[in-house]
Design a protein around this motif. Structure first.
Motif, PDB file in Angstrom:
ATOM      1  N   MET A  34       6.738 -29.264  -4.081  1.00 36.26           N
ATOM      2  CA  MET A  34       6.318 -29.560  -5.514  1.00 36.26           C
ATOM      3  C   MET A  34       5.995 -31.017  -5.568  1.00 36.26           C
ATOM      4  O   MET A  34       6.630 -31.810  -5.080  1.00 36.26           O
ATOM      5  N   GLY A  35       4.947 -31.220  -6.596  1.00 34.28           N
ATOM      6  CA  GLY A  35       4.658 -32.468  -6.885  1.00 34.28           C
ATOM      7  C   GLY A  35       4.533 -32.966  -8.411  1.00 34.28           C
ATOM      8  O   GLY A  35       4.189 -31.920  -8.933  1.00 34.28           O
ATOM      9  N   TRP A  36       4.203 -33.962  -8.665  1.00 36.53           N
ATOM     10  CA  TRP A  36       4.097 -34.675  -9.850  1.00 36.53           C
ATOM     11  C   TRP A  36       2.677 -35.584  -9.616  1.00 36.53           C
ATOM     12  O   TRP A  36       2.718 -36.663  -8.652  1.00 36.53           O
ATOM     13  N   ALA A  50       6.906 -36.469  -5.051  1.00 39.15           N
ATOM     14  CA  ALA A  50       6.897 -35.025  -4.408  1.00 39.15           C
ATOM     15  C   ALA A  50       8.107 -34.762  -3.887  1.00 39.15           C
ATOM     16  O   ALA A  50       9.065 -35.596  -3.624  1.00 39.15           O
ATOM     17  N   ILE A  51       8.533 -33.307  -3.681  1.00 42.28           N
ATOM     18  CA  ILE A  51       9.717 -33.109  -3.295  1.00 42.28           C
ATOM     19  C   ILE A  51       9.538 -31.864  -2.483  1.00 42.28           C
ATOM     20  O   ILE A  51       8.799 -30.926  -2.571  1.00 42.28           O
ATOM     21  N   SER A  52      10.650 -31.770  -1.546  1.00 41.73           N
ATOM     22  CA  SER A  52      10.393 -30.550  -0.440  1.00 41.73           C
ATOM     23  C   SER A  52      10.923 -29.278  -1.081  1.00 41.73           C
ATOM     24  O   SER A  52      11.532 -29.509  -2.087  1.00 41.73           O
ATOM     25  N   ARG A  53      10.883 -28.481  -0.294  1.00 38.87           N
ATOM     26  CA  ARG A  53      10.974 -26.810  -1.001  1.00 38.87           C
ATOM     27  C   ARG A  53      12.746 -26.810  -1.168  1.00 38.87           C
ATOM     28  O   ARG A  53      13.065 -26.461  -1.980  1.00 38.87           O
ATOM     29  N   SER A  54      13.493 -27.672  -0.393  1.00 36.87           N
ATOM     30  CA  SER A  54      14.985 -27.494  -0.592  1.00 36.87           C
ATOM     31  C   SER A  54      15.513 -28.477  -1.585  1.00 36.87           C
ATOM     32  O   SER A  54      16.474 -28.432  -1.869  1.00 36.87           O
ATOM     33  N   THR A  78      12.380 -24.655 -11.657  1.00 34.47           N
ATOM     34  CA  THR A  78      11.968 -25.439 -12.357  1.00 34.47           C
ATOM     35  C   THR A  78      11.987 -27.019 -11.526  1.00 34.47           C
ATOM     36  O   THR A  78      13.031 -27.115 -10.741  1.00 34.47           O
ATOM     37  N   GLU A  79      11.024 -27.551 -11.976  1.00 30.61           N
ATOM     38  CA  GLU A  79      11.132 -29.175 -11.200  1.00 30.61           C
ATOM     39  C   GLU A  79      10.999 -30.151 -12.318  1.00 30.61           C
ATOM     40  O   GLU A  79      10.516 -29.701 -13.438  1.00 30.61           O
ATOM     41  N   TYR A  80      11.630 -31.321 -12.081  1.00 30.46           N
ATOM     42  CA  TYR A  80      11.783 -32.315 -13.181  1.00 30.46           C
ATOM     43  C   TYR A  80      11.111 -33.658 -12.645  1.00 30.46           C
ATOM     44  O   TYR A  80      11.369 -33.884 -11.471  1.00 30.46           O
ATOM     45  N   CYS A  96       2.354 -31.031 -12.847  1.00 30.37           N
ATOM     46  CA  CYS A  96       3.091 -30.425 -11.792  1.00 30.37           C
ATOM     47  C   CYS A  96       2.085 -29.758 -10.921  1.00 30.37           C
ATOM     48  O   CYS A  96       1.198 -29.223 -11.283  1.00 30.37           O
ATOM     49  N   ALA A  97       2.368 -29.507  -9.658  1.00 30.04           N
ATOM     50  CA  ALA A  97       1.580 -28.955  -8.742  1.00 30.04           C
ATOM     51  C   ALA A  97       2.491 -28.217  -7.437  1.00 30.04           C
ATOM     52  O   ALA A  97       3.716 -28.967  -7.315  1.00 30.04           O
TER      53      ALA A  97
END
Length: 123
Positions: A34-36, A50-54, A78-80, A96-97
């Motif tokens: 996920m990314g912003w 960005a953040i990895s799957r885990s 949800t991502e933040y 977000c993407a």
């Protein structure tokens, strides 16, 4: 169908904080990086974080490093993005993407996008 819905944007004074959320549906959230990103009129979409799957790995643009924190809750789909010490130059529409194959800084790698949320930082 896949939906990413951002929330939490608004108007804040310089030095203040905001927390953006991105609620995902229609996909296996834990399978996606996920990314912003953010964008201002007339400019290309810019990588923020960005953040990895885990959630175990994160990556930030130099302009926000030390001020913004990306996180995710796979149980809540949800991502933040916690944004602290905001500056007027952070003013933009934030998106977000979701990326099926990675979690990099290139916007063209991402498969799904939210509609965006406006963040305005006044001086």
């Amino acid at each position: 169908q896949v939906q990413l819905v951002e929330s939490g944007g608004g108007l804040v004074q310089a030095g203040g904080s905001l927390r953006l959320s991105c609620a995902a549906s229609g996909l296996i959230f834990s399978s996606y990086g996920m990314g912003w990103f953010r964008q201002t009129p007339g400019k290309e979409r810019e990588f923020v974080a960005a953040i990895s799957r885990s959630g175990g790995n994160t990556h930030y643009a130099d302009s926000v490093k030390g001020r913004f924190t990306i996180s995710r809750d796979n149980a809540k789909n949800t991502e933040y993005l916690q944004m602290n010490r905001l500056k007027p130059e952070d003013t933009a529409v934030y998106y977000c993407a979701a990326d099926r194959t990675g979690w990099g800084p290139a916007h063209w790698d991402y498969d799904y996008w939210g509609q965006g949320t406006q963040v305005t930082v006044s001086s």
